[in-house]
Design an enzyme around this catalytic site. Structure first.
Site, PDB file in Angstrom:
ATOM      1  N   ASP A 270      -8.431   0.519   1.758  1.00  0.00           N
ATOM      2  CA  ASP A 270      -8.689   1.463   1.101  1.00  0.00           C
ATOM      3  C   ASP A 270      -8.984   1.047  -0.450  1.00  0.00           C
ATOM      4  OD1 ASP A 270      -6.205   0.081   0.869  1.00  0.00           O
ATOM      5  OD2 ASP A 270      -5.001   1.729   1.548  1.00  0.00           O
TER       6      ASP A 270
ATOM      7  N   ASN B 239       7.120   5.922   2.917  1.00  0.00           N
ATOM      8  CA  ASN B 239       7.009   7.147   3.114  1.00  0.00           C
ATOM      9  C   ASN B 239       6.198   7.326   4.601  1.00  0.00           C
ATOM     10  OD1 ASN B 239       4.356   6.846   2.576  1.00  0.00           O
ATOM     11  ND2 ASN B 239       4.207   8.734   1.115  1.00  0.00           N
TER      12      ASN B 239
ATOM     13  N   GLU C 294      -1.283   9.654   4.132  1.00  0.00           N
ATOM     14  CA  GLU C 294      -0.088  10.026   3.522  1.00  0.00           C
ATOM     15  C   GLU C 294       0.440  10.860   4.588  1.00  0.00           C
ATOM     16  OE1 GLU C 294       1.077   8.617   1.390  1.00  0.00           O
ATOM     17  OE2 GLU C 294       0.337   8.276  -0.610  1.00  0.00           O
TER      18      GLU C 294
HETATM   19  C1  F6R Z   1      -2.613  -1.100   1.008  1.00  0.00           C
HETATM   20  C2  F6R Z   1      -2.318  -0.067   2.024  1.00  0.00           C
HETATM   21  C3  F6R Z   1      -0.815   0.672   1.875  1.00  0.00           C
HETATM   22  C4  F6R Z   1       0.169  -0.581   1.576  1.00  0.00           C
HETATM   23  C5  F6R Z   1       1.496   0.214   1.561  1.00  0.00           C
HETATM   24  C6  F6R Z   1       2.718  -0.978   1.517  1.00  0.00           C
HETATM   25  O1  F6R Z   1      -3.882  -1.453   1.368  1.00  0.00           O
HETATM   26  O2  F6R Z   1      -3.092   0.388   2.502  1.00  0.00           O
HETATM   27  O3  F6R Z   1      -0.652   1.132   3.028  1.00  0.00           O
HETATM   28  O4  F6R Z   1       0.373  -1.411   2.708  1.00  0.00           O
HETATM   29  O5  F6R Z   1       1.423   0.947   0.556  1.00  0.00           O
HETATM   30  O6  F6R Z   1       2.509  -1.444  -0.038  1.00  0.00           O
HETATM   31  P1  F6R Z   1       3.472  -2.795  -0.152  1.00  0.00           P
HETATM   32  O7  F6R Z   1       2.947  -3.791   0.738  1.00  0.00           O
HETATM   33  O8  F6R Z   1       2.968  -3.129  -1.586  1.00  0.00           O
HETATM   34  O9  F6R Z   1       4.747  -2.458   0.005  1.00  0.00           O
END
Ligand code: F6R
Length: 260
Positions: A67, A136, A143
């Site tokens: 992303d 979440n 999301e």
């Molecule tokens: C990042 C992504 C997100 C993260 C998620 C967890 O490329 O796609 O899904 O993996 O938000 O974020 P962290 O690892 O920072 O807790």
């Protein structure tokens, strides 16, 4: 789904790096799906250590980020293009020409999303997709209520995600509202999924994804649909799993030929 519960974050990084290294050993031109955020940092550090030690060669692989934020100025240090270049491409010795990130600055974001799907298809698809999980339950930036069939597209970040990611920015308002993210359908197209999670803040999301119902309210529950999904978690992130003993027994009894 294979669930591997390990004592701490270093163990998670080591075992996840073993999986990636095994994929590349079997296929030196493998396509890696690259997550950003905190969760995979230890995995990248461990892979970089092995590359530096001459134990692993990643020069032939390609990479596709999950992303990218929309609307950050070019070269912003927290754009995922910058993060991937800094934390992944350089330290792992990947060829920058073969590392792709969705173009969050494109004038036509729909066309950029389509082009990303095309580039993934042209590369032959992802061999192993590294994933973190949002508190979440999101994966990528899919999301809650994201379609299981979704492809790369524009998404609006949930308030919770923006608050969680504010730590990377100077102020919460600086966190972009939008992103381009691979869809759940795109992610499920990878030949192998490897989700890593550490810490108690992820315990609820991990339990919902692994043991809860298949529901778009927990996008990571999509892993239940994948024939080869591995979830590697530390004790804290595993704390809400009800079948903990079973996962431990299965992993302890895993035949050597099945281990990376
Ligand atoms: C990042 C992504 C997100 C993260 C998620 C967890 O490329 O796609 O899904 O993996 O938000 O974020 P962290 O690892 O920072 O807790």
């Amino acid at each position: 789904m294979e669930v591997i519960v390990l004592p701490g974050p270093d163990d998670v990084a080591r075992v996840a790096a073993d999986v990636v290294a095994d994929v590349v050993r079997r296929r030196p031109g493998a396509v890696l799906g690259l997550a950003t955020g905190s969760s995979p940092v230890g995995v990248y550090a461990e892979l970089a250590r092995r590359v530096t030690a001459g134990e692993l060669d990643l020069t032939g692989v390609s990479g596709f980020a999950l992303d990218e934020y929309v609307g950050l100025p070019a070269g912003h240090p927290e754009s995922y293009a910058a993060v991937i270049a800094r934390d992944v491409t350089g330290p792992l010795g990947l060829d920058p020409a073969r590392v792709h990130v969705p173009d969050g600055r494109a004038a036509d974001l729909e066309a950029a999303a389509e082009a990303y799907e095309q580039a993934l298809a042209d590369a032959g698809g992802v061999d192993v997709q590294l994933l973190g999980i949002g508190a979440n339950g999101h994966i990528g930036f899919n999301e809650p209520t994201s379609s299981f069939g979704s492809r790369t597209r524009l998404k609006t970040l949930a308030a919770r995600t923006r608050a969680d990611n504010a730590r990377f920015f100077t102020s919460p308002d600086e966190v972009p509202l939008h992103c381009l993210t691979q869809g759940l359908g795109t992610i499920l197209g990878a030949r192998r999924l490897l989700l890593v999670a550490q810490g108690s803040a992820k315990a609820e999301a991990v339990a919902a994804a692994v043991e809860g119902p298949l529901t778009s309210m927990v996008p990571a529950s999509a892993l239940q649909l994948h024939p080869r999904a591995t979830v590697v978690v530390d004790e804290e992130a595993a704390a809400r799993l009800t079948l903990l003993d079973h996962y431990r027994q299965v992993y302890a009894a895993k035949p050597d030929w099945q281990r990376p």
